[in-house]
Design a protein around this motif. Structure first.
Motif, PDB file in Angstrom:
ATOM      1  N   UNK A  25      42.972  23.836  53.786  1.00 19.12           N
ATOM      2  CA  UNK A  25      41.926  24.361  52.909  1.00 19.12           C
ATOM      3  C   UNK A  25      40.752  23.378  52.798  1.00 19.12           C
ATOM      4  N   UNK A  26      41.086  22.088  52.694  1.00 19.98           N
ATOM      5  CA  UNK A  26      40.047  21.065  52.588  1.00 19.98           C
ATOM      6  C   UNK A  26      39.231  20.993  53.877  1.00 19.98           C
ATOM      7  N   UNK A  27      39.909  21.059  55.017  1.00 20.99           N
ATOM      8  CA  UNK A  27      39.210  21.026  56.311  1.00 20.99           C
ATOM      9  C   UNK A  27      38.258  22.215  56.436  1.00 20.99           C
ATOM     10  N   UNK A  28      38.711  23.392  56.013  1.00 19.21           N
ATOM     11  CA  UNK A  28      37.855  24.581  56.079  1.00 19.21           C
ATOM     12  C   UNK A  28      36.651  24.437  55.152  1.00 19.21           C
ATOM     13  N   UNK A  29      36.880  23.891  53.962  1.00 15.77           N
ATOM     14  CA  UNK A  29      35.790  23.693  53.001  1.00 15.77           C
ATOM     15  C   UNK A  29      34.764  22.710  53.552  1.00 15.77           C
ATOM     16  N   UNK A  35      26.669  18.994  56.923  1.00 23.92           N
ATOM     17  CA  UNK A  35      27.031  17.624  57.301  1.00 23.92           C
ATOM     18  C   UNK A  35      26.178  16.585  56.590  1.00 23.92           C
ATOM     19  N   UNK A  36      24.943  16.915  56.268  1.00 23.96           N
ATOM     20  CA  UNK A  36      24.063  15.983  55.570  1.00 23.96           C
ATOM     21  C   UNK A  36      24.551  15.684  54.156  1.00 23.96           C
ATOM     22  N   UNK A  37      25.392  16.551  53.600  1.00 22.86           N
ATOM     23  CA  UNK A  37      25.907  16.371  52.242  1.00 22.86           C
ATOM     24  C   UNK A  37      27.236  15.620  52.206  1.00 22.86           C
ATOM     25  N   UNK A  38      27.782  15.260  53.355  1.00 22.93           N
ATOM     26  CA  UNK A  38      29.057  14.546  53.403  1.00 22.93           C
ATOM     27  C   UNK A  38      28.853  13.080  53.040  1.00 22.93           C
ATOM     28  N   UNK A  39      29.819  12.512  52.320  1.00 27.93           N
ATOM     29  CA  UNK A  39      29.803  11.072  52.081  1.00 27.93           C
ATOM     30  C   UNK A  39      30.455  10.388  53.286  1.00 27.93           C
ATOM     31  N   UNK A  40      30.337   9.080  53.330  1.00 22.94           N
ATOM     32  CA  UNK A  40      30.972   8.341  54.429  1.00 22.94           C
ATOM     33  C   UNK A  40      32.492   8.500  54.374  1.00 22.94           C
ATOM     34  N   UNK A  41      33.049   8.505  53.173  1.00 22.89           N
ATOM     35  CA  UNK A  41      34.505   8.678  53.030  1.00 22.89           C
ATOM     36  C   UNK A  41      34.937  10.067  53.469  1.00 22.89           C
ATOM     37  N   UNK A  42      34.162  11.086  53.114  1.00 27.73           N
ATOM     38  CA  UNK A  42      34.493  12.449  53.535  1.00 27.73           C
ATOM     39  C   UNK A  42      34.449  12.576  55.053  1.00 27.73           C
ATOM     40  N   UNK A  43      33.459  11.968  55.680  1.00 24.36           N
ATOM     41  CA  UNK A  43      33.350  12.030  57.139  1.00 24.36           C
ATOM     42  C   UNK A  43      34.544  11.340  57.799  1.00 24.36           C
ATOM     43  N   UNK A  44      34.943  10.193  57.262  1.00 20.93           N
ATOM     44  CA  UNK A  44      36.092   9.484  57.824  1.00 20.93           C
ATOM     45  C   UNK A  44      37.375  10.284  57.619  1.00 20.93           C
ATOM     46  N   UNK A  45      37.549  10.856  56.432  1.00 17.01           N
ATOM     47  CA  UNK A  45      38.735  11.672  56.163  1.00 17.01           C
ATOM     48  C   UNK A  45      38.763  12.909  57.048  1.00 17.01           C
ATOM     49  N   UNK A  46      37.593  13.542  57.256  1.00 18.35           N
ATOM     50  CA  UNK A  46      37.523  14.725  58.118  1.00 18.35           C
ATOM     51  C   UNK A  46      37.926  14.363  59.551  1.00 18.35           C
ATOM     52  N   UNK A  47      37.399  13.251  60.046  1.00 16.11           N
ATOM     53  CA  UNK A  47      37.737  12.826  61.403  1.00 16.11           C
ATOM     54  C   UNK A  47      39.229  12.546  61.529  1.00 16.11           C
ATOM     55  N   UNK A  49      41.847  13.585  59.512  1.00 19.10           N
ATOM     56  CA  UNK A  49      42.780  14.663  59.203  1.00 19.10           C
ATOM     57  C   UNK A  49      42.497  15.976  59.928  1.00 19.10           C
ATOM     58  N   UNK A  50      41.234  16.256  60.198  1.00 20.40           N
ATOM     59  CA  UNK A  50      40.881  17.557  60.773  1.00 20.40           C
ATOM     60  C   UNK A  50      40.629  17.481  62.277  1.00 20.40           C
ATOM     61  N   UNK A  51      40.059  16.389  62.743  1.00 22.46           N
ATOM     62  CA  UNK A  51      39.774  16.257  64.171  1.00 22.46           C
ATOM     63  C   UNK A  51      40.984  15.662  64.902  1.00 22.46           C
ATOM     64  N   UNK A  52      41.516  14.565  64.367  1.00 26.98           N
ATOM     65  CA  UNK A  52      42.663  13.905  64.993  1.00 26.98           C
ATOM     66  C   UNK A  52      43.977  14.528  64.563  1.00 26.98           C
ATOM     67  N   UNK A  53      43.918  15.460  63.610  1.00 24.82           N
ATOM     68  CA  UNK A  53      45.075  16.249  63.149  1.00 24.82           C
ATOM     69  C   UNK A  53      46.205  15.394  62.601  1.00 24.82           C
ATOM     70  N   UNK A  54      45.850  14.394  61.805  1.00 26.08           N
ATOM     71  CA  UNK A  54      46.845  13.583  61.108  1.00 26.08           C
ATOM     72  C   UNK A  54      46.906  14.088  59.671  1.00 26.08           C
TER      73      UNK A  54
END
Length: 60
Positions: A25-29, A35-47, A49-54
């Motif tokens: 749900x978080x990945x979909x949100x 992308x301009x509204x993402x924080x640095x922490x959100x971008x790292x978490x997205x990469x 958990x959502x891209x590397x699928x951890x």
């Protein structure tokens, strides 16, 4: 004093409704969020958990 208590309760309710970081749900949100509204922490978490699928641990 009542206003402060009400604001605190409302804030806790809003935080409690957020999907867990790294969940599907978080990945979909995040995918829908500009992308301009993402924080640095959100971008790292997205990469992570959502891209590397951890996926996050469920023991927390």
């Amino acid at each position: 004093m009542k206003k402060i208590l009400l604001a605190l309760v409302a804030g806790l309710f809003i935080v409690g409704c957020q999907p867990k970081v790294g969940s599907d749900e978080w990945c979909a949100k995040m995918k829908e969020k500009p992308k301009a509204d993402w924080s640095a922490n959100e971008a790292a978490d997205y990469a992570e958990h959502c891209v590397l699928d951890q996926k996050p641990d469920d023991d927390e």
